[in-house]
Design a protein around this motif. Structure first.
Motif, short mmCIF file in Angstrom:
data_model
loop_
_atom_site.label_atom_id
_atom_site.label_comp_id
_atom_site.label_asym_id
_atom_site.label_seq_id
_atom_site.Cartn_x
_atom_site.Cartn_y
_atom_site.Cartn_z
N LEU A 98 0.82 -1.21 0.00
CA LEU A 98 0.00 0.00 0.00
C LEU A 98 0.85 1.26 0.00
O LEU A 98 0.44 2.29 -0.55
CB LEU A 98 -0.92 -0.01 1.22
N SER A 99 2.03 1.18 0.59
CA SER A 99 2.91 2.36 0.65
C SER A 99 3.36 2.79 -0.75
O SER A 99 3.76 3.94 -0.94
CB SER A 99 4.13 2.07 1.53
N ASP A 100 3.29 1.89 -1.72
CA ASP A 100 3.65 2.22 -3.10
C ASP A 100 2.41 2.43 -3.98
O ASP A 100 2.53 2.56 -5.19
CB ASP A 100 4.50 1.09 -3.71
N PHE A 101 1.25 2.47 -3.35
CA PHE A 101 -0.03 2.60 -4.07
C PHE A 101 -0.26 4.08 -4.36
O PHE A 101 -0.46 4.87 -3.44
CB PHE A 101 -1.15 2.02 -3.20
N GLU A 102 -0.25 4.45 -5.62
CA GLU A 102 -0.27 5.87 -5.97
C GLU A 102 -1.59 6.34 -6.58
O GLU A 102 -1.72 7.50 -6.95
CB GLU A 102 0.88 6.18 -6.94
N THR A 103 -2.58 5.45 -6.70
CA THR A 103 -3.86 5.85 -7.30
C THR A 103 -4.57 6.85 -6.39
O THR A 103 -4.76 6.57 -5.20
CB THR A 103 -4.77 4.63 -7.50
N PRO A 104 -4.94 8.02 -6.89
CA PRO A 104 -5.65 9.01 -6.07
C PRO A 104 -6.94 8.43 -5.48
O PRO A 104 -7.57 7.56 -6.09
CB PRO A 104 -5.95 10.15 -7.05
N ILE A 105 -7.33 8.93 -4.33
CA ILE A 105 -8.52 8.44 -3.64
C ILE A 105 -9.73 8.41 -4.55
O ILE A 105 -10.47 7.42 -4.61
CB ILE A 105 -8.82 9.29 -2.38
N HIS A 106 -9.95 9.48 -5.30
CA HIS A 106 -11.17 9.58 -6.11
C HIS A 106 -11.17 8.64 -7.32
O HIS A 106 -12.20 8.45 -7.95
CB HIS A 106 -11.40 11.02 -6.57
N GLU A 107 -10.01 8.04 -7.62
CA GLU A 107 -9.92 7.11 -8.75
C GLU A 107 -9.89 5.65 -8.29
O GLU A 107 -9.91 4.75 -9.12
CB GLU A 107 -8.68 7.41 -9.59
N GLN A 108 -9.85 5.42 -7.00
CA GLN A 108 -9.74 4.06 -6.49
C GLN A 108 -11.07 3.32 -6.58
O GLN A 108 -12.14 3.92 -6.53
CB GLN A 108 -9.27 4.07 -5.03
N GLU A 109 -10.96 1.99 -6.69
CA GLU A 109 -12.15 1.16 -6.64
C GLU A 109 -12.78 1.27 -5.26
O GLU A 109 -12.08 1.26 -4.24
CB GLU A 109 -11.80 -0.30 -6.93
N ARG A 110 -14.10 1.38 -5.24
CA ARG A 110 -14.82 1.42 -3.97
C ARG A 110 -15.30 0.02 -3.61
O ARG A 110 -15.99 -0.62 -4.38
CB ARG A 110 -16.00 2.39 -4.03
N ILE A 111 -14.92 -0.40 -2.43
CA ILE A 111 -15.31 -1.71 -1.92
C ILE A 111 -16.05 -1.48 -0.61
O ILE A 111 -15.53 -0.82 0.29
CB ILE A 111 -14.08 -2.61 -1.66
N GLN A 112 -17.27 -2.00 -0.52
CA GLN A 112 -18.09 -1.79 0.67
C GLN A 112 -18.21 -0.29 0.98
O GLN A 112 -18.23 0.12 2.15
CB GLN A 112 -17.53 -2.56 1.86
N GLY A 113 -18.27 0.51 -0.07
CA GLY A 113 -18.50 1.94 0.08
C GLY A 113 -17.27 2.78 0.34
O GLY A 113 -17.35 4.01 0.41
#
Length: 213
Positions: A98-113
């Motif tokens: 996760l520390s290398d996960f660079e996808t912006p919050i608004h572009e991430q897949e939503r899981i359980q909301g």
């Protein structure tokens, strides 16, 4: 050379690793709530997702948490230790990824909301803070809660999706004897929705802790 590069791109396209599906997460949730018969089912499905889709922080954190559930349900003490320690190592891999996960919050897949990175961090916090003191991960879990719930982007998520995170965080605050923080989180929950079942549960927990102090 350009033609060769294009052909290589065609035969080996970039793929995005997939997270666990809703069915798998539902099975995990039932296992976490005490259905011991579903722990192995959740473990098998998460491993199948890992083998088929590759590692994502979310798959690894759920797999690690499931391994700690296997420790919870194991009969022999050394098996309890083995499974929980394996689970903790898997969650560490999740947080490292996760520390290398660079996808912006608004572009991430939503899981359980929730955006996948928020759900990953919440699950790590819940698992760490729920373990007995002998595993020495409570403080790390509590620190994860404090950092996550302080983020403006997290606080702006739909409360229906975050309320359970607040409730677990309050449980951790009570365990840490940090009643000031527990009350602050409860006040935030009540501002968001005082009729939410998680808010009412958290309020009862805080009131009980205050009465026993």
């Amino acid at each position: 050379m350009l033609g060769l590069a294009a052909s290589l791109l065609f035969v080996a396209p970039f793929t995005v690793n997939a997270n666990p599906n809703n069915e798998t997460l539902s099975i995990y949730n039932q296992a976490a709530q005490g259905d011991e018969d579903l722990v192995d089912v959740a473990y098998e499905q998460l491993n199948a997702t890992l083998e088929k889709e590759g590692a994502t922080p979310l798959t690894l954190v759920y797999l690690g948490s499931t391994e700690t559930l296997m420790g919870r349900d194991a009969f022999l003490p050394w098996n309890k230790m083995k499974f929980v320690e394996k689970g903790l190592a898997t969650i560490d891999k999740s947080l490292h990824l996760l520390s290398d996960f660079e996808t912006p919050i608004h572009e991430q897949e939503r899981i359980q909301g929730l955006p996948e990175s928020y759900l990953t961090r919440a699950m790590a916090a819940v698992t760490y803070s729920s373990l007995p003191d002998m595993f020495n991960h409570f403080e790390r879990g509590y620190d994860l809660f404090i950092a996550l719930l302080a983020e403006d982007n997290f606080r702006q998520q739909h409360f229906a999706a975050t309320s359970w995170v607040y409730r677990y965080a309050i449980e951790a605050a009570i365990r840490a004897e940090d009643m000031k923080q527990a009350k602050e989180w409860l006040a935030e929950m009540e501002t968001q929705d005082d009729s939410n079942i998680e808010t009412m549960t958290a309020k009862a927990l805080v009131e009980k802790a205050v009465s026993q102090s």
